[in-house]
Enzyme design. Structure first.
Site, mmCIF file in Angstrom:
data_model
loop_
_atom_site.group_PDB
_atom_site.id
_atom_site.type_symbol
_atom_site.label_atom_id
_atom_site.label_comp_id
_atom_site.label_asym_id
_atom_site.label_seq_id
_atom_site.Cartn_x
_atom_site.Cartn_y
_atom_site.Cartn_z
ATOM 1 N N ASP A 39 48.474 17.950 22.162
ATOM 2 C CA ASP A 39 47.025 18.170 21.991
ATOM 3 C C ASP A 39 46.493 19.232 22.958
ATOM 4 O OD1 ASP A 39 47.227 16.878 24.395
ATOM 5 O OD2 ASP A 39 45.615 15.457 24.016
ATOM 6 N N ARG A 98 31.430 35.705 37.534
ATOM 7 C CA ARG A 98 30.321 36.581 37.160
ATOM 8 C C ARG A 98 29.039 35.808 36.891
ATOM 9 N NH1 ARG A 98 33.411 40.271 32.798
ATOM 10 N NH2 ARG A 98 34.707 38.397 32.677
ATOM 11 N N GLN A 99 29.163 34.531 36.543
ATOM 12 C CA GLN A 99 27.957 33.707 36.346
ATOM 13 C C GLN A 99 27.584 33.097 37.692
ATOM 14 O OE1 GLN A 99 28.035 31.302 32.598
ATOM 15 N NE2 GLN A 99 30.164 31.958 32.526
ATOM 16 N N HIS A 132 33.464 38.922 42.669
ATOM 17 C CA HIS A 132 32.444 39.731 41.989
ATOM 18 C C HIS A 132 31.298 40.087 42.944
ATOM 19 C CE1 HIS A 132 30.045 41.334 38.863
ATOM 20 N NE2 HIS A 132 29.151 40.378 38.934
ATOM 21 N N ASP A 171 27.408 50.088 37.951
ATOM 22 C CA ASP A 171 26.130 49.375 37.852
ATOM 23 C C ASP A 171 25.548 49.146 39.246
ATOM 24 O OD1 ASP A 171 27.618 47.184 38.873
ATOM 25 O OD2 ASP A 171 28.065 46.471 36.860
ATOM 26 N N LYS A 194 23.339 50.837 34.359
ATOM 27 C CA LYS A 194 23.896 50.075 33.228
ATOM 28 C C LYS A 194 23.025 48.866 32.920
ATOM 29 C CE LYS A 194 27.328 46.934 33.557
ATOM 30 N NZ LYS A 194 28.643 46.407 33.927
ATOM 31 N N ARG A 196 22.853 45.248 30.383
ATOM 32 C CA ARG A 196 23.628 44.355 29.520
ATOM 33 C C ARG A 196 22.683 43.616 28.579
ATOM 34 N NH1 ARG A 196 28.790 44.483 29.741
ATOM 35 N NH2 ARG A 196 29.993 44.361 31.666
ATOM 36 N N ASP A 224 36.952 44.335 31.947
ATOM 37 C CA ASP A 224 37.099 43.280 30.950
ATOM 38 C C ASP A 224 37.309 43.964 29.583
ATOM 39 O OD1 ASP A 224 37.043 40.975 29.481
ATOM 40 O OD2 ASP A 224 35.150 40.221 30.241
ATOM 41 N N ALA A 226 36.255 46.930 29.037
ATOM 42 C CA ALA A 226 36.244 48.352 29.419
ATOM 43 C C ALA A 226 35.013 49.094 28.909
ATOM 44 C CB ALA A 226 37.528 49.072 28.992
HETATM 45 C C1 R5P Z 1 30.042 43.279 35.914
HETATM 46 O O1 R5P Z 1 29.063 43.091 36.599
HETATM 47 C C2 R5P Z 1 31.410 43.552 36.458
HETATM 48 O O2 R5P Z 1 31.351 44.077 37.753
HETATM 49 C C3 R5P Z 1 32.176 44.500 35.553
HETATM 50 O O3 R5P Z 1 31.498 45.735 35.517
HETATM 51 C C4 R5P Z 1 32.285 43.956 34.170
HETATM 52 O O4 R5P Z 1 32.757 42.653 34.198
HETATM 53 C C5 R5P Z 1 33.170 44.812 33.313
HETATM 54 O O5 R5P Z 1 33.108 44.310 32.022
HETATM 55 P P1 R5P Z 1 33.449 45.228 30.779
HETATM 56 O O6 R5P Z 1 34.752 45.904 31.096
HETATM 57 O O7 R5P Z 1 33.546 44.267 29.626
HETATM 58 O O8 R5P Z 1 32.330 46.202 30.614
#
Ligand code: R5P
Length: 324
Positions: A39, A98-99, A132, A171, A194, A196, A224, A226
């Site tokens: 499972d 990140r959270q 982070h 960012d 940047k 989001r 992540d 990119a």
């Molecule tokens: C965000 O605040 C992090 O520092 C990275 O910039 C972010 O996680 C990168 O994510 P992605 O590659 O999906 O843009």
């Protein structure tokens, strides 16, 4: 020299890194059995006594983040029921980081939740790598190290002998990290504006700072999907940058990162091995640098009760001479 009661254990998230660390420390990895029930439940058992031992578990929460986190917690539970003297979780990539704050009503703060879970499981110390944001260290009420890749990447950049460089954060949140690199490399900084609109979607509109005619060095903690660095690279070139290199500690490389990076104007993408990158994501412009020597040194010094700061100071001194 490592004392007798030292144990190094690897989860399944990045065994290659753990093996590299074990080799540098000249110790074997303590055998563990890790398997899954039908499972999906995880089963872990430590296959030799850890009674009285100073135990270090290497387990980044790389993809699949939840699965690897759960495996870490279960391994810790198995260990702490076996009377070790101390358990240190070595989490080269701390997922859910990140959270780290509420940006909208009714959101969680997972960086704190995960810290609580790790402590409740029985971890007494944590060693992490390029969090982070550094203040996540404060979410732990146990000793924690937040190592970084600055001397590693900065030395690589210095060796390239690139002229007229500018360090760029993709960012505003990464500005402190970029400033640290700029200081070491004696270079100016710029910041990409940047936004989001939703998770994993990056929109860039502006560049703060002068990048015209310069070689832009993008610095981030995570790649992540990119989106952030490839969109940043495009706008940097639009604002007159001559060329773009990118450096990020953690190469999560979720889909479609490899494809985006391949098609992007970025000349070289450098990441570390905090996350084990599978072969299919190894595009030609990707270079991986090992954090194993830094990790091994920190583990050794933690075990022996010695400071780590002096190691970084030594590396910075060498760099200073190189950059002058
Ligand atoms: C965000 O605040 C992090 O520092 C990275 O910039 C972010 O996680 C990168 O994510 P992605 O590659 O999906 O843009």
């Amino acid at each position: 020299m490592l004392k007798e009661h030292f144990k190094l254990i690897s989860g399944t998230a990045n065994r290659k890194l753990a093996e590299e660390v074990a080799k540098l420390l000249k110790v074997p990895l303590t055998p563990v059995e890790i398997k899954r029930f039908h499972d999906g439940e995880i089963y872990c058992r430590v296959l030799e006594s850890v009674r009285g031992a100073d135990v270090f578990i290497i387990q980044p929460t790389s993809p699949d983040a939840s699965l690897n986190l759960m495996e870490l917690l279960i391994l810790v539970d198995a260990l702490q029921r076996s009377s070790p003297s101390c358990i240190t979780a070595v989490i080269p990539y701390y997922g859910y980081c990140r959270q780290d704050k509420k940006t909208k009503a009714r959101e969680p703060i997972t960086a704190k939740l995960v810290a609580n879970m790790i402590e409740v499981a029985g971890v007494k110390r944590v060693i992490m790598f390029d969090l982070h944001v550094a203040q996540v260290q404060g979410f732990f009420d146990i000793p924690s190290d937040n190592l970084d890749a600055i001397p590693l990447f900065a030395d690589y950049i210095a060796n390239k002998k690139l002229k007229n460089i500018v360090i760029v954060s993709p960012d505003a949140g990464g500005a402190t990290r970029a400033r640290s690199y700029a200081k070491v490399l004696n270079a100016p900084i710029a910041i990409v504006d940047k936004r989001r609109p939703e998770p994993n979607v990056a929109e860039v509109e502006n560049v703060i700072g002068d990048v015209k005619g310069k070689t832009a060095i993008l610095i981030d903690d995570i790649i992540d999907t990119a989106g952030s660095i490839t969109e940043s690279a495009k706008i940097l070139l639009k604002f007159g940058a001559k060329e773009v290199y990118s450096f990020a500690t953690h190469g999560l490389l979720s889909k479609p990162a490899a494809e985006r990076l391949e098609k992007s104007p970025i000349k070289e993408v450098v990441v570390t091995n905090t996350i084990d990158i599978p072969k299919e994501k190894m595009i030609s412009k990707l270079k991986i640098m090992s954090i194993a020597p830094l990790l091994a040194e920190d583990i050794k010094r933690t075990h022996e009760g010695l400071p780590m700061g002096v190691v970084y100071e030594g590396m910075y001194k060498k760099l200073e001479k190189k950059v002058k």
